[in-house]
Design a protein around this motif. Structure first.
Motif, mmCIF file in Angstrom:
data_model
loop_
_atom_site.group_PDB
_atom_site.id
_atom_site.type_symbol
_atom_site.label_atom_id
_atom_site.label_comp_id
_atom_site.label_asym_id
_atom_site.label_seq_id
_atom_site.Cartn_x
_atom_site.Cartn_y
_atom_site.Cartn_z
ATOM 1 N N PHE A 123 0.843 -1.206 0.000
ATOM 2 C CA PHE A 123 0.000 0.000 0.000
ATOM 3 C C PHE A 123 0.874 1.251 0.000
ATOM 4 O O PHE A 123 0.793 2.081 -0.912
ATOM 5 C CB PHE A 123 -0.925 -0.028 1.216
ATOM 6 N N ARG A 161 -12.203 5.114 -0.545
ATOM 7 C CA ARG A 161 -12.166 3.945 -1.423
ATOM 8 C C ARG A 161 -13.520 3.214 -1.389
ATOM 9 O O ARG A 161 -14.038 2.899 -0.317
ATOM 10 C CB ARG A 161 -11.065 2.986 -0.972
ATOM 11 N N ASP A 164 -4.653 -2.924 4.152
ATOM 12 C CA ASP A 164 -3.958 -1.685 3.800
ATOM 13 C C ASP A 164 -3.914 -0.733 5.001
ATOM 14 O O ASP A 164 -2.897 -0.077 5.267
ATOM 15 C CB ASP A 164 -4.643 -1.004 2.620
ATOM 16 N N ARG A 165 -5.025 -0.659 5.698
ATOM 17 C CA ARG A 165 -5.052 0.188 6.887
ATOM 18 C C ARG A 165 -4.034 -0.304 7.917
ATOM 19 O O ARG A 165 -3.331 0.498 8.555
ATOM 20 C CB ARG A 165 -6.461 0.191 7.493
ATOM 21 N N ASN A 212 -7.116 7.799 0.542
ATOM 22 C CA ASN A 212 -7.454 6.596 -0.219
ATOM 23 C C ASN A 212 -8.351 5.677 0.615
ATOM 24 O O ASN A 212 -9.377 5.182 0.127
ATOM 25 C CB ASN A 212 -6.153 5.875 -0.603
ATOM 26 N N LEU A 213 -7.961 5.464 1.878
ATOM 27 C CA LEU A 213 -8.746 4.585 2.753
ATOM 28 C C LEU A 213 -10.124 5.183 3.047
ATOM 29 O O LEU A 213 -11.127 4.469 3.098
ATOM 30 C CB LEU A 213 -7.984 4.330 4.060
ATOM 31 N N LYS A 214 -10.161 6.489 3.233
ATOM 32 C CA LYS A 214 -11.427 7.145 3.581
ATOM 33 C C LYS A 214 -12.454 7.058 2.457
ATOM 34 O O LYS A 214 -13.652 6.853 2.698
ATOM 35 C CB LYS A 214 -11.176 8.624 3.924
ATOM 36 N N TRP A 272 -9.088 -3.720 2.437
ATOM 37 C CA TRP A 272 -9.057 -2.384 3.046
ATOM 38 C C TRP A 272 -8.447 -2.453 4.447
ATOM 39 O O TRP A 272 -7.609 -1.619 4.809
ATOM 40 C CB TRP A 272 -10.486 -1.847 3.106
ATOM 41 N N LEU A 291 -12.099 6.492 9.828
ATOM 42 C CA LEU A 291 -11.899 5.141 9.286
ATOM 43 C C LEU A 291 -12.667 4.113 10.115
ATOM 44 O O LEU A 291 -13.235 3.157 9.563
ATOM 45 C CB LEU A 291 -10.407 4.798 9.258
#
Length: 575
Positions: free
Chosen positions: A16, A39, A53-54, A35-37, A50, A103
């Motif tokens: 990531f 996606r 990656d977080r 990106n995480l927020k 997800w 998140l």
């Protein structure tokens, strides 16, 4: 048992973040957070990816902060290192907090959340829900201010030195004189150490007052009555309540404190003293010179590696790897922060051990203790998500305190004579008996402090003395030392830097005695249970992790009495 060979670990290739990523400013990390927020997540598989990656992002940030903290504590006088840490606390951490909450919200509201059935996932989500419940945007600047103030304690304590025999010594180095057979030398060292601490009592009182005020504000901002209740939520104490802590205090007062009196009376008689004074409590009860299990940090780590290897080759390899990677700073010196720790490094999975060793038995035990934490880091490094690698302290301290005890069969590596070995075991077992009342003292004191956040310094002093006397022996004579006694609490780093992180030592000490009892009865099964529990990380509730070690999660009066009786029996064997 785990594999007996372990090559030098490499950080897993990132999928990531770029492999060469460097955190310079918040802006450098922001695109990955965004990106995480934002996606899209269209399936359980997307959600699992997800979370992975977080986890990678969280591991990077945790390790980045860890190295800043480690380097600062190794050299508190280095302004550049202090600034580097402070930059993270001031400019990075406040921005992480609201994004973490966003998140959490995204994950908790996702329709595919219940589809994921991975081992440990429910435990992680349980903690995530609690974090989301107590998060308040207005606490971000408060937490930043708290963390800034907390760091001041290490700087104040790190500057404390005394002069003995013409040499400037850290307080850790000076405390070795408390084991001298020369009573006058013990008294001199005790009074110099106590006086040096006393010199900074007002500064430390002022700092503590500020921390109490800020912590209470943090709690009320989050709609809690007091900081104690807030911290029980923040620490994820799902398995016990403040009332259970109060029951622990009472059980220790009734079951363990009478033993303190017996031990103090025996000490007074064996040392042939008319009056037992505070500087008489650390010298060997047979009035022999202090044990010196090692002479340098190098010797300490080498002997500890050999000790762990005799338990199981894998355990020795863990410490050997840390030595080879330079993940150790063991010897006491001016400018180092006080205390000792094992700091997990989430990306590489090889932790860092920091301590202030001189050459005492206490230092040897600290190394074994932190080594237990280190082994825990190795055993959890391959768990799939970062959250799984961070069990609560009741489990983390079980790893370290159990290691102190199950390693005792190999302490002959540190002591040439059988007599010294017996003395070492006796002193350590007596220390365990002393640990439970001290834990109860600090924990009960914290409950009072935060239940009464507007108390005065004078009220705090009187309350400390009342609680201290409830959990200490009645044989030691404190005449003329009352002011020093009133400020003993200021030496406890946890009160300043990690509030409410202390009852865990008591709970885990009981668990460690139970692990040791199992080990004494069946070494292979006892060690296997210990490793089984540690490998779980935080993928099960505390009670089930203890169950994996073949011990109950229990701190009732009956259970404490049973375990202390076992320790007393073992103590008789080495007298």
């Amino acid at each position: 048992m785990p594999e007996t060979t372990l090559s030098i670990p490499q950080r897993k290739q990132r999928t990531f973040l770029p492999d060469n990523f460097q955190l310079i400013t918040w802006e450098s990390i922001q695109p990955f957070v965004e990106n995480l927020k934002y996606r899209p997540i269209h399936s359980a598989k997307d959600l699992q990816h997800w979370f992975e990656d977080r986890s990678e992002l969280e591991a990077y940030l945790a390790e980045n902060f860890a190295w800043r903290y480690i380097r600062m504590t190794c050299d508190t006088a280095n302004e550049q290192l202090v600034t580097h840490l402070q930059d993270f606390i001031t400019n990075i951490q406040p921005k992480i907090a609201p994004e973490t909450n966003a998140l959490n919200e995204k994950a908790l509201l996702n329709e595919y959340l219940t589809w994921i059935k991975a081992e440990g996932f429910e435990i992680m989500i349980r903690s995530m829900k609690k974090d989301f419940e107590i998060f308040r945007e207005k606490n971000i600047p408060v937490i930043t201010q708290i963390q800034t103030e907390e760091r001041k304690y290490g700087a104040i304590a790190g500057e404390m030195t005394v002069e003995i025999d013409g040499k400037e010594l850290t307080l850790q180095q000076a405390s070795d004189f408390l084991q001298s057979t020369n009573r006058a030398a013990r008294e001199e060292a005790y009074k110099k150490i106590a006086e040096r601490r006393y010199q900074d009592k007002d500064k430390l009182d002022e700092l503590f007052n500020k921390l109490i005020q800020l912590r209470h504000q943090q709690a009320t901002n989050a709609d809690f009555k007091n900081f104690r209740d807030y911290m029980f939520a923040a620490l994820g104490r799902f398995d016990y309540t403040p009332e259970d802590c109060f029951a622990f205090h009472t059980a220790v007062a009734e079951s363990v404190v009478p033993l303190l009196n017996e031990m103090a009376q025996e000490r007074k008689e064996k040392l042939k003293l008319d009056i037992l004074r505070p500087w008489d409590t650390k010298v060997d009860i047979s009035n022999k010179p202090a044990l010196k299990p090692f002479t340098s940090g190098e010797e300490l780590i080498n002997k500890t590696i050999e000790c762990f290897t005799k338990l199981d080759p894998y355990l020795g390899q863990c410490l050997a790897i840390m030595k080879q990677m330079g993940h150790l700073d063991l010897e006491s010196r001016k400018g180092k922060a006080p205390g000792g720790y094992n700091y997990p490094l989430d990306e590489i999975g090889v932790p860092f051990i920091f301590m202030n060793a001189t050459s005492s038995l206490r230092d040897m035990v600290t190394m074994l203790h932190e080594g237990g934490h280190a082994v825990h880091s190795f055993l959890t490094r391959d768990l799939s998500l970062n959250a799984y690698k961070h069990p609560p302290s009741e489990v983390a301290e079980l790893a370290s305190m159990s290691m102190e005890l199950i390693s005792m069969d190999h302490w002959n590596l540190f002591f040439e004579s059988e007599e010294d070995l017996r003395r070492a075991k006796r002193q350590h077992l007596e220390q365990i008996i002393e640990t439970l009342p001290w834990v109860a003292t600090i924990d009960k004191f914290q409950h009072w402090i935060y239940e009464h956040p507007t108390h005065t310094v004078e009220e705090r002093k009187h309350t400390w003395l009342r609680i201290y006397e409830q959990f200490s022996d009645s044989v030691t004579d404190w005449a003329g030392l009352e002011e020093y006694k009133a400020y003993i609490w200021q030496k406890q780093l946890h009160l300043y830097e990690v509030p409410f992180y202390y009852i865990e030592y008591g709970i885990a000490q009981l668990g460690a005695i139970a692990v040791w009892k199992n080990y004494k009865e069946n070494p292979q099964r006892g060690l296997q249970g210990y490793i089984n529990a540690l490998k779980l990380g935080y993928t099960k509730p505390i009670s089930q992790i203890y169950e994996a070690a073949y011990i109950p999660f229990n701190f009732s009066k009956e259970y404490i009495t049973e375990l202390i009786s076992f320790v007393k029996t073992e103590l008789e064997k080495v007298k």
